[in-house]
Design a protein around this motif. Structure first.
Motif: not given
Lengths: 355, 339
Positions: B32-38, B180-190, B213-219
């Motif tokens: 998982i790359e920093r600052g990107k949305t995966l 202020n997390p470095t990485m945010l994991i969002a599990d089906e937030p919408t 410049n947060m890393t976002l992991m979006f499920i």
């Protein structure tokens, strides 16, 4: 107050293409307070809604949660006794009957004609009944045939929806979500209905299963000459399956149009906002600026705003919108386009991005 | 690839139930790359949520982290292997909510009904940062303001049931971002929200991500959402990542048969109403996983070897990997797997 026009035709089902005609349907739920249930107000879940369903078509009903689309569906299957309005239904012999006037036993013949498919296949099948019992319940209640005949009918339908007839002895827990939804479809079909109200029938399903069920519903429609009222919040599913679309907002119809027309040529600002929010399946067409952000929240149906219910959130609102309720009126006779907005002719609205 | 924030290697999470072992996650590699949305995409039961919960060590019994490494670049403590930490220890608790935060799908069940919105936001601030209550309360109000909640100084004292679905999800985001997390994991937030609200929440998350410049992991299972927000996409099927590429490649030149079939099966807003092309069959029961490539019984491009050989990860181009026998030297893989 300005009388609304009924989309499609006038009274007494002049158009013999119509299967169902809803006129000024109202469904108010009382809000009670205190020990004795004193009524202090009403939630106007459906507030003066009129539309028609033509025989053989798929009519889409869209809107956000709480707009009253499910309540309309439940009124039609007479899960609710509507507060006011008529629901004219054309019987197989051509006679017209007002479903909203019928009570108890009088409704029984129509429960066979109008059936429902629910959203969640996990809660809409009885887990203590086998698939055969679940599907054949309506036959049993209506004393339609012997046990052997019922088994034959259920077996035939299971095969028709893509399940093995041997499965009828199993219980719902043995099936996956997609298979259960097939059972629910078979159950709706068992009395050979002419109208099926599908309330978010594919919303709870995974994408690969969703396509299977949508294809199945289209096949069944062609083979059995079914009419669907397809209730959904998913505009791409609606585009795929519906011939005409009705958009609702806080208990009222704001726009009615032919399938593609409502997407490329929306005439109501709410429809425009709805279309702008639909995700586009192509990252190369990403454009965040196209989205229209609606200010505030959906209005409360127990305490709606004055005038046009949408005016507090509308970008084009003028003084008139605050004081005067716009009637649903025809703006394009040829294509049967209806809209409830004072300024429909004046506004230049953007449609959805078409792929 | 650029700056890797979290490097997951061969992650395996199995659930040991009475009916047998469910291999919910079975060999996931993910950088998982920093600052990107995966975006992690897949159908229900494919293991996408379990994978992300494993990053925070939130796997409950009977699930167990069987093997794997998860190297996380902490902003304070250098690189840590999250797999080595005690799930109940203080090390992981310093990361949970502070460096990696999570948003869950259903905002009504993941917010406490018994506490005010403000108290719930303040909880994590007080836990992770050396501040006093009044300061934490100011921070809560500031966060509510940032996520676009009107009258935050009044809403901070409200209970969640008073908020609408969209507002609750905003409050969840405020809570997740309060430290202020470095990485945010969002599990089906919408998933539980209406389209117009969904569009607002997605825009809000992207804005906040850009600012910090947060890393976002979006499920998600919704490919439309993926097309709107992702930089990179990983497609999961039955516990394995079958394809990983940039969002443009996934939508315009997908290579794995599952990704291709998934894209063909979605209804689109198009001029013509074409018939949909669904994937045949169902996702198999987790207790009866097919042998070889788990997708082979449903695959339209299946070859003879698919039911015997587990495909390995093949790199087609920089940043584009796929797990499919069509793209690899079968003899070589077979020799490796069968000695």
């Amino acid at each position: 107050m300005a009388r609304q026009v009924t989309p499609g035709n006038g009274k007494n089902m002049a158009d013999d293409q119509n299967l169902l005609e809803i006129n000024h349907l109202k469904m108010y739920f009382p809000i009670t307070q205190g020990l004795f249930g004193r009524v202090i107000g009403y939630t106007k879940a459906v507030d003066d809604v009129s539309f028609t369903i033509r025989a053989g078509e798929t009519l889409g009903l869209v809107g956000e949660s709480g707009c009253g689309k499910t309540t309309v569906g439940r009124c039609i299957v007479r899960g609710y006794q509507p507060t006011d309005g008529e629901m004219l239904f054309r019987k197989a012999d051509g006679a017209v009957v007002d479903l909203s006037m019928l009570q108890g036993e009088e409704l029984r013949p129509y429960r066979k004609e109008i059936r429902m498919i629910f959203q969640d296949p996990y809660s809409s099948l009885n887990p203590r009944m086998s698939v055969f019992e679940n599907v054949s319940e309506a036959l049993h209640v209506n004393k339609m045939g012997t046990r052997a005949e019922m088994e034959e009918r259920v077996g035939y339908l299971l095969r028709r929806v893509g399940l093995r007839p041997e499965y009828m002895k199993r219980y719902p827990h043995a099936f996956s979500g997609g298979e259960r939804q097939r059972v629910v479809v078979a159950r709706a079909m068992v009395t050979n209905p002419c109208l099926i109200v599908a309330d978010e029938a594919v919303s709870a399903l995974d994408v690969s299963i969703r396509a299977q069920i949508l294809n199945l519903m289209e096949e069944l429609q062609a083979d059995f000459n079914l009419t669907y009222l397809f209730i959904s919040h998913d505009l791409s599913v609606i585009r795929h399956i519906c011939d005409r679309v009705i958009v609702m907002y806080v208990g009222k119809v704001v726009e009615v149009a032919e399938g593609l027309d409502i997407y490329i040529n929306p005439q109501h600002p709410y429809t425009e906002a709805l279309m702008s929010a639909v995700p586009i399946f192509n990252p190369r067409q990403r454009d965040r600026d196209r989205r229209i952000h609606l200010e505030g929240e959906v209005a409360d149906p127990s305490n709606p705003p004055s005038g046009c219910y949408f005016h507090p959130r509308c970008r084009y609102a003028e003084d008139r919108c605050e004081h005067e309720t716009p009637p649903l009126r025809q703006i394009d006779a040829e294509r049967g386009h209806y809209v409830a907005c004072h300024f429909a002719e004046k506004l230049e609205l953007r449609g959805a991005v078409i792929e | 690839m650029g700056d890797i924030l979290l490097d997951v290697i061969d992650l395996k999470i199995h659930f040991f139930t009475d009916e047998g072992v469910v291999k919910a996650v079975d060999g996931v590699d993910l950088a998982i790359e920093r600052g990107k949305t995966l975006c992690l995409v897949g159908e229900s039961g494919c293991g996408k949520s379990v994978t992300c919960r494993a990053f925070l060590r939130l796997i409950a019994n009977p699930g167990r982290l069987v093997s794997g490494e998860m190297h996380f670049r902490s902003s304070t403590n250098g690189t840590i292997d999250l797999a080595q930490l005690d799930p109940k220890g203080s090390a992981i608790r310093d990361i949970r909510g502070k460096e990696i935060a999570m948003i869950f799908q259903e905002p009504m069940t993941s917010l406490s009904l018994m506490h005010t919105v403000g108290d719930q936001i303040m909880e994590s601030v007080l836990l992770h940062e050396n501040v006093l209550k009044p300061e934490a309360r100011d921070r809560a109000i500031e966060m509510l303001q940032r996520v676009g909640i009107p009258k935050p100084d009044r809403l901070v004292d409200e209970y969640p049931f008073r908020l609408s679905g969209g507002m609750r999800q905003r409050a969840m985001i405020a809570m997740a971002l309060s430290c202020n997390p470095t990485m945010l994991i969002a599990d089906e937030p919408t998933t539980a929200l209406d389209v117009t609200t969904q569009a607002q929440i997605l825009d809000l998350m992207l804005d906040l991500q850009r600012q910090d410049n947060m890393t976002l992991m979006f499920i998600t299972h919704d490919l439309g959402v993926v097309a709107e927000i992702a930089d990179d996409v990983a497609v999961m099927y039955l516990g394995r990542i079958v394809e990983r590429a940039s969002v443009d490649t996934i939508f315009n030149a997908p290579q794995h048969p599952y990704t291709q079939a998934l894209l063909r099966s979605i209804p689109k807003i198009a001029m013509q109403r074409d018939e949909l092309d669904p994937i045949k069959g169902m996702v198999p029961s987790p207790y009866r996983r097919p042998s070889g490539c788990t997708f082979h019984p449903r695959c339209s491009r299946r070859i003879e070897a698919c039911n015997r050989i587990v495909p390995s990860v093949t790199e087609l181009a920089p940043g584009h990997t796929v797990r499919c026998l069509l793209y690899e030297n079968i003899q070589e893989t077979e020799a490796l797997q069968h000695g």
